[in-house]
Design a protein around this motif. Structure first.
Motif, short mmCIF file in Angstrom:
data_model
loop_
_atom_site.label_atom_id
_atom_site.label_comp_id
_atom_site.label_asym_id
_atom_site.label_seq_id
_atom_site.Cartn_x
_atom_site.Cartn_y
_atom_site.Cartn_z
N ILE A 170 0.81 -1.22 0.00
CA ILE A 170 0.00 0.00 0.00
C ILE A 170 0.85 1.27 0.00
O ILE A 170 0.32 2.37 0.10
N GLY A 171 2.17 1.11 -0.09
CA GLY A 171 3.04 2.28 -0.14
C GLY A 171 3.47 2.79 1.22
O GLY A 171 3.92 3.93 1.35
N ALA A 172 3.36 1.95 2.26
CA ALA A 172 3.88 2.29 3.58
C ALA A 172 5.27 1.66 3.74
O ALA A 172 5.70 0.86 2.90
N ARG A 173 5.97 2.01 4.82
CA ARG A 173 7.32 1.51 5.05
C ARG A 173 7.35 0.68 6.32
O ARG A 173 6.77 1.06 7.33
N ALA A 174 8.03 -0.46 6.25
CA ALA A 174 8.16 -1.33 7.41
C ALA A 174 9.58 -1.28 7.94
O ALA A 174 10.55 -1.46 7.18
N ILE A 175 9.71 -1.03 9.23
CA ILE A 175 11.01 -1.09 9.91
C ILE A 175 10.98 -2.34 10.79
O ILE A 175 10.17 -2.44 11.72
N ALA A 176 11.83 -3.30 10.48
CA ALA A 176 11.83 -4.59 11.16
C ALA A 176 12.85 -4.61 12.28
O ALA A 176 14.00 -4.19 12.10
N LEU A 177 12.42 -5.10 13.44
CA LEU A 177 13.32 -5.28 14.58
C LEU A 177 13.69 -6.76 14.68
O LEU A 177 12.83 -7.63 14.58
N THR A 178 14.97 -7.04 14.87
CA THR A 178 15.43 -8.40 15.04
C THR A 178 16.55 -8.41 16.07
O THR A 178 17.32 -7.45 16.16
N ARG A 179 16.59 -9.45 16.87
CA ARG A 179 17.52 -9.45 18.00
C ARG A 179 18.98 -9.51 17.55
O ARG A 179 19.83 -8.80 18.08
N THR A 180 19.28 -10.36 16.58
CA THR A 180 20.65 -10.49 16.09
C THR A 180 20.69 -10.18 14.59
O THR A 180 19.65 -10.07 13.94
N ALA A 181 21.89 -10.09 14.06
CA ALA A 181 22.05 -9.76 12.64
C ALA A 181 21.79 -10.95 11.73
O ALA A 181 21.79 -10.80 10.50
N ALA A 182 21.54 -12.13 12.29
CA ALA A 182 21.44 -13.34 11.48
C ALA A 182 20.31 -13.27 10.45
O ALA A 182 20.42 -13.86 9.37
N LYS A 183 19.23 -12.55 10.77
CA LYS A 183 18.08 -12.52 9.86
C LYS A 183 17.96 -11.20 9.09
O LYS A 183 16.99 -10.97 8.39
N ARG A 184 18.97 -10.34 9.21
CA ARG A 184 18.90 -9.02 8.57
C ARG A 184 18.68 -9.13 7.07
O ARG A 184 17.76 -8.50 6.51
N GLU A 185 19.51 -9.89 6.36
CA GLU A 185 19.42 -9.96 4.90
C GLU A 185 18.10 -10.57 4.46
O GLU A 185 17.51 -10.13 3.46
N ALA A 186 17.62 -11.58 5.19
CA ALA A 186 16.34 -12.20 4.83
C ALA A 186 15.21 -11.19 4.95
O ALA A 186 14.30 -11.15 4.10
#
Length: 330
Positions: A170-186
């Motif tokens: 819908i043209g909104a932006r998602a900022i994802a929180l993750t505990r470690t960097a392991a899932k950043r690229e995914a």
């Protein structure tokens, strides 16, 4: 007789076992389906351990509210559904009344949706709960608009990924929180505009930087507990903090905020699935996204039904990215 997962006491995954149960015929407003795949959700873990929003009413108890299969029989008064039709079942009922961890199951017809063309059983068991939760909370209830920002934790869960896809569409932006960097690229690959690694980055600082100091119009919180106080600090003035899970297992305070006003509310998927008009709109929205390719179920791993104990152990580990599905051989 059909094999069904039951538990006779509260506890860990080991309390579940497969037993032979008589299914019977569907009553008024019900259908019986041959279950081909089952979507696993945290709600089942909470129900099994006695921490769900409703207690187990009696033992033995069953589990499961999401799955896919084929209609075998239709009860009195059911219209628009026919035997032999491939369908999905969405969470719209209490696990005290119906359960899907089985080879065959009776469910309310109101909880059954036709599977879109090209959507197989595994995908049909994995797609609806995540997208109905994200759509219902952010669009139907929250009123998210293009240009808005949503901050979400548990971002690699099936609901977290669906929220990223819904926001992006819908043209909104998602900022994802993750505990470690392991899932950043995914998470970036799934469409997150920003990924914040909470063990090494300041969440408030990063969110304010990403929103030009405005804050996020929405926070979509699967964890709850004391952390809501910190999350409230990133909500824009007159924004919303929506709590849809309780992974922390701790009491959730109402946050005191100084920078402005916010709306804080809980959301459960039944707010969408048990209201026919909302479910109709949600089905149209999700089906449209599936047809266009904007939406897709993200399946991390599948287990056979007789591996349900192992599947729940994996679910509780939090190692997955997306959905865990149990398949039912026939």
């Amino acid at each position: 007789m059909t094999r069904t997962v039951l538990f006779h006491e509260l506890g860990g995954p080991e309390v579940m076992r497969l037993e032979e149960v008589e299914v019977g015929e569907p009553g008024p407003g019900e259908v019986r389906i041959r279950v081909d795949a089952i979507g696993l959700n945290r709600a089942e873990v909470l129900f099994r351990t006695g921490h769900y929003i409703e207690p187990v009413r009696s033992f033995p108890a069953g589990l499961g509210t999401e799955g896919a299969g084929v209609i075998e029989a239709v009860g009195e008064g059911v219209t628009g559904l026919r035997t032999g039709e491939p369908v999905s079942v969405v969470p719209a009922f209490s696990q005290n009344d119906y359960a899907l961890y089985a080879e065959r199951a009776i469910v309310p017809a109101a909880a059954v949706l036709r599977r879109p063309d090209g959507v197989g059983a595994v995908e049909g068991a994995a797609v609806w709960m995540p997208y109905l939760t994200a759509y219902g909370a952010l669009l139907e209830v929250g009123g998210m608009r293009p240009g808005d920002t949503v901050v979400l934790n548990a971002a690699s869960s099936s609901v977290g990924l669906a929220a990223i896809h819904v926001a992006d569409r819908i043209g909104a932006r998602a900022i994802a929180l993750t505990r470690t960097a392991a899932k950043r690229e995914a998470l970036l690959k799934e469409g997150a505009a920003e990924v914040i690694v909470t063990e090494s980055e300041d969440v408030v600082e990063r969110v304010l930087e990403a929103t030009d100091g405005r804050g996020a119009e929405f926070v979509f919180d699967a964890v709850a507990g004391p952390g809501v106080r910190d999350l409230a600090r990133v909500v824009a003035d007159e924004g919303s903090l929506v709590v849809y899970g309780a992974l922390s297992g701790e009491p959730t305070p109402y946050p005191g905020v100084e920078q402005g006003t916010l709306t804080m509310r809980t959301y459960i998927v039944h707010e969408t699935t048990r209201r026919p008009e909302r479910l109709r709109r949600a089905e149209a929205f999700v089906s449209s996204g599936l047809r266009s390719g904007a939406f897709r179920p993200v399946v991390d791993r599948t287990f056979a039904l007789d591996e349900i104990v192992e599947a729940h152990r994996y679910l509780e580990s939090g190692a997955q990215i997306g959905k865990i599905v149990a398949t039912v051989p026939h």
